[in-house]
Write an enzyme that holds these catalytic residues in place. Structure first.
Site, PDB file in Angstrom:
ATOM      1  N   ARG A  35       0.926  -1.344   0.052  1.00  0.00           N
ATOM      2  CA  ARG A  35      -0.001  -0.026   0.135  1.00  0.00           C
ATOM      3  C   ARG A  35       0.802   1.358   0.042  1.00  0.00           C
ATOM      4  O   ARG A  35       0.516   2.377  -0.627  1.00  0.00           O
ATOM      5  CB  ARG A  35      -0.925   0.185   1.303  1.00  0.00           C
ATOM      6  CG  ARG A  35      -2.081  -0.814   0.915  1.00  0.00           C
ATOM      7  CD  ARG A  35      -3.127  -0.658   2.270  1.00  0.00           C
ATOM      8  NE  ARG A  35      -4.302  -1.596   1.761  1.00  0.00           N
ATOM      9  CZ  ARG A  35      -5.342  -1.800   2.713  1.00  0.00           C
ATOM     10  NH1 ARG A  35      -5.200  -1.298   4.082  1.00  0.00           N
ATOM     11  NH2 ARG A  35      -6.574  -2.136   2.140  1.00  0.00           N
ATOM     12  N   LYS A 196     -15.628 -16.524   3.769  1.00  0.00           N
ATOM     13  CA  LYS A 196     -16.880 -16.595   3.800  1.00  0.00           C
ATOM     14  C   LYS A 196     -17.769 -16.445   2.574  1.00  0.00           C
ATOM     15  O   LYS A 196     -17.346 -15.337   1.623  1.00  0.00           O
ATOM     16  CB  LYS A 196     -17.335 -15.410   4.755  1.00  0.00           C
ATOM     17  CG  LYS A 196     -17.068 -15.910   6.502  1.00  0.00           C
ATOM     18  CD  LYS A 196     -16.890 -14.591   7.201  1.00  0.00           C
ATOM     19  CE  LYS A 196     -17.919 -14.536   8.012  1.00  0.00           C
ATOM     20  NZ  LYS A 196     -18.181 -13.029   8.491  1.00  0.00           N
ATOM     21  N   GLY A 348      -6.387  -8.020   0.472  1.00  0.00           N
ATOM     22  CA  GLY A 348      -4.796  -8.195   1.154  1.00  0.00           C
ATOM     23  C   GLY A 348      -4.409  -9.658   1.156  1.00  0.00           C
ATOM     24  O   GLY A 348      -3.208  -9.713   1.060  1.00  0.00           O
ATOM     25  N   GLY A 371     -12.130  -4.348   1.366  1.00  0.00           N
ATOM     26  CA  GLY A 371     -13.641  -4.159   1.369  1.00  0.00           C
ATOM     27  C   GLY A 371     -13.955  -3.017   0.244  1.00  0.00           C
ATOM     28  O   GLY A 371     -15.259  -3.216  -0.524  1.00  0.00           O
TER      29      GLY A 371
HETATM   30  P1  AMP Z   1     -11.641 -13.734   3.273  1.00  0.00           P
HETATM   31  O1  AMP Z   1     -11.283 -12.596   4.091  1.00  0.00           O
HETATM   32  O2  AMP Z   1     -12.993 -14.106   3.263  1.00  0.00           O
HETATM   33  O3  AMP Z   1     -11.153 -13.270   1.831  1.00  0.00           O
HETATM   34  O4  AMP Z   1     -10.787 -14.779   3.767  1.00  0.00           O
HETATM   35  C1  AMP Z   1      -9.589 -14.902   3.627  1.00  0.00           C
HETATM   36  C2  AMP Z   1      -9.054 -16.219   4.705  1.00  0.00           C
HETATM   37  O5  AMP Z   1      -9.690 -17.436   4.369  1.00  0.00           O
HETATM   38  C3  AMP Z   1      -7.764 -16.272   4.591  1.00  0.00           C
HETATM   39  O6  AMP Z   1      -7.172 -16.341   6.081  1.00  0.00           O
HETATM   40  C4  AMP Z   1      -7.556 -17.959   4.246  1.00  0.00           C
HETATM   41  O7  AMP Z   1      -6.526 -18.634   5.090  1.00  0.00           O
HETATM   42  C5  AMP Z   1      -8.878 -18.492   4.374  1.00  0.00           C
HETATM   43  N1  AMP Z   1      -9.236 -19.659   3.869  1.00  0.00           N
HETATM   44  C6  AMP Z   1      -9.216 -19.951   2.586  1.00  0.00           C
HETATM   45  N2  AMP Z   1      -9.455 -21.403   2.414  1.00  0.00           N
HETATM   46  C7  AMP Z   1     -10.020 -21.869   3.596  1.00  0.00           C
HETATM   47  C8  AMP Z   1     -10.202 -23.059   3.876  1.00  0.00           C
HETATM   48  N3  AMP Z   1     -10.526 -23.981   3.048  1.00  0.00           N
HETATM   49  N4  AMP Z   1     -10.456 -23.374   5.218  1.00  0.00           N
HETATM   50  C9  AMP Z   1     -10.141 -22.226   6.115  1.00  0.00           C
HETATM   51  N5  AMP Z   1      -9.907 -21.115   5.843  1.00  0.00           N
HETATM   52  C10 AMP Z   1      -9.638 -20.945   4.482  1.00  0.00           C
END
Ligand code: AMP
Length: 392
Positions: A35, A196, A348, A371
């Protein structure tokens, strides 16, 4: 119409530059500088043309109090090294002491202390906006990562300036992201991952009319797999989003968007140890933590045919080895398509995964927004962009 920093008359002016220097810091060391580096071209341009530069940012969530670990001191030191010139860190972002420092003819670059040390910043308080605005003649916003926040330094203070505009980074972000939303370059492939589903619903809905192929991986894939009746063991799932996932898959099919879900997984035990590949169903005691080799091959095949790719969210738990393999492999495939393939990486975590794969230089655009990028791609109006709009 939004004016660009390069089109404004900055001669003999003091310029207030809002940046997003909200970088991860561990034990006083910045661990990811993307950044800061991304804002340097704007800073250099202003320094070439203006009398003085006042830089402002937030860092972390100090919730309106002075919290020493959220001081911009490490950022100031990094900035000094990058610019190879002195940068003075003010003890605050408003008040007589700060005004004196900004007016001091011996100082050319002043970095204000963390804006969020004042609760008025997040409240978009008018008096606080006015106090910030009183420091300068021109307002430039280059804080794309914070553009979705209706805060004083992003939304409120712009109204106090005759001359205001977007920095080079903000413009670049808008150019690339708008290009994704209006693209006629096909195939357009979107990779969605991360933890999520709930964070990505709006983006999926808005992108469905535009994309050719949707590749879903990461933790969010398991809610979709459950919706298709596949056993997901102890993998991450949002039970209350299963029927929505089903609905989204049906909408994608109706629009002719081909949606690929993982066909195999790198799974771990309850301690995330003993990595083992599972094809299809996942046994009851195992957790899906990355896409498996067959899925990597299928996703890569789609990416090789693409002309434009948007990627948000890692496809595995990339911070823990060996579950970074899937994200690393997809990053390598994108890099192999450079420069013909237009690839935009947002968020990020995804930027970190691509950087860890060592291919960041072969990605067309690494967005500084998380976001903000998601909200833009959802089709929402961002307060930071609205504040810069002027009628021609
Ligand atoms: P987000 O903020 O929703 O983009 O989520 C990012 C996070 O999702 C990162 O910390 C990843 O390590 C986690 N992540 C990705 N795949 C998995 C998985 N199969 N199980 C648990 N966490 C995950």
């Amino acid at each position: 119409m939004i004016r660009r920093v390069e089109d404004l008359d900055l001669r003999d002016k003091t310029v207030f530059l809002r940046v997003d220097f909200n970088v991860p810091i561990e034990q006083g060391r910045i661990t990811e500088t993307h950044r800061i580096e991304s804002a340097l071209p704007t800073i250099r341009l202003i320094l070439d043309r203006a009398k003085k530069l006042v830089v402002a940012s937030h860092l972390g969530r100090p919730d309106g109090k002075v919290v020493p670990k959220y001081s911009l001191r490490p950022v100031c030191d990094h900035l000094e090294q990058s610019l190879k010139r002195p940068v003075l860190l003010a003890p605050d972002c408003i008040g007589p002491e700060v005004e004196r420092m900004v007016q001091d003819p011996n100082q050319r670059v002043v970095l204000l202390e963390n804006l969020r040390f004042h609760k008025e910043e997040e409240k978009n308080d008018a008096a606080f906006s006015k106090a910030l605005a009183s420091l300068a003649d021109v307002y430039i916003d280059d804080a794309f990562g914070a553009a979705h926040r209706a805060h004083a330094s992003i939304s409120g203070m712009a109204a106090f300036f005759k001359q205001k505009g977007a920095g080079l980074l903000l413009h670049k972000e808008l150019d690339y992201l708008s290009r994704l939303l209006s693209t006629s370059e096909k195939p357009f492939v979107t990779i969605l991952g991360g933890a999520k589903v709930s964070d990505k619903i709006g983006v999926i809905r808005n992108l469905l009319p535009k994309v050719t192929t949707l590749l879903i991986g990461g933790g969010m894939a398991y809610t979709f797999l459950k919706a298709k009746g596949i056993d997901i063991g102890k993998s991450l799932v949002e039970a209350n989003k299963v029927s929505l996932a089903k609905e989204l898959l049906a909408q994608a099919a109706e629009r002719g968007v081909s949606t690929l879900l993982p066909v195999d997984h790198l799974t771990g035990d309850s301690e995330r140890k003993n990595p083992t590949v599972c094809i299809g169903n996942i046994p009851a005691d195992r957790i899906g933590l990355d896409i498996g080799p067959q899925t990597v091959a299928q996703f890569s095949q789609e990416l090789k045919q693409a002309r434009m790719v948007l990627w948000n969210g890692p496809v595995g738990l990339f911070e823990v080895e060996p579950y970074s393999k899937g994200s690393q492999a997809l990053a390598q495939t994108l890099a192999a398509g450079y420069p013909d393939l237009v690839s935009v990486i947002a968020g990020g975590d995804t930027v970190a995964a691509v950087t860890a794969a060592g291919v960041a230089a072969k990605i067309t655009h690494l967005s500084t927004g998380g976001g903000a990028t998601l909200e833009f791609l959802e089709g929402k109006e961002l307060p930071g962009i609205k504040a810069l709009e002027e009628t021609p």
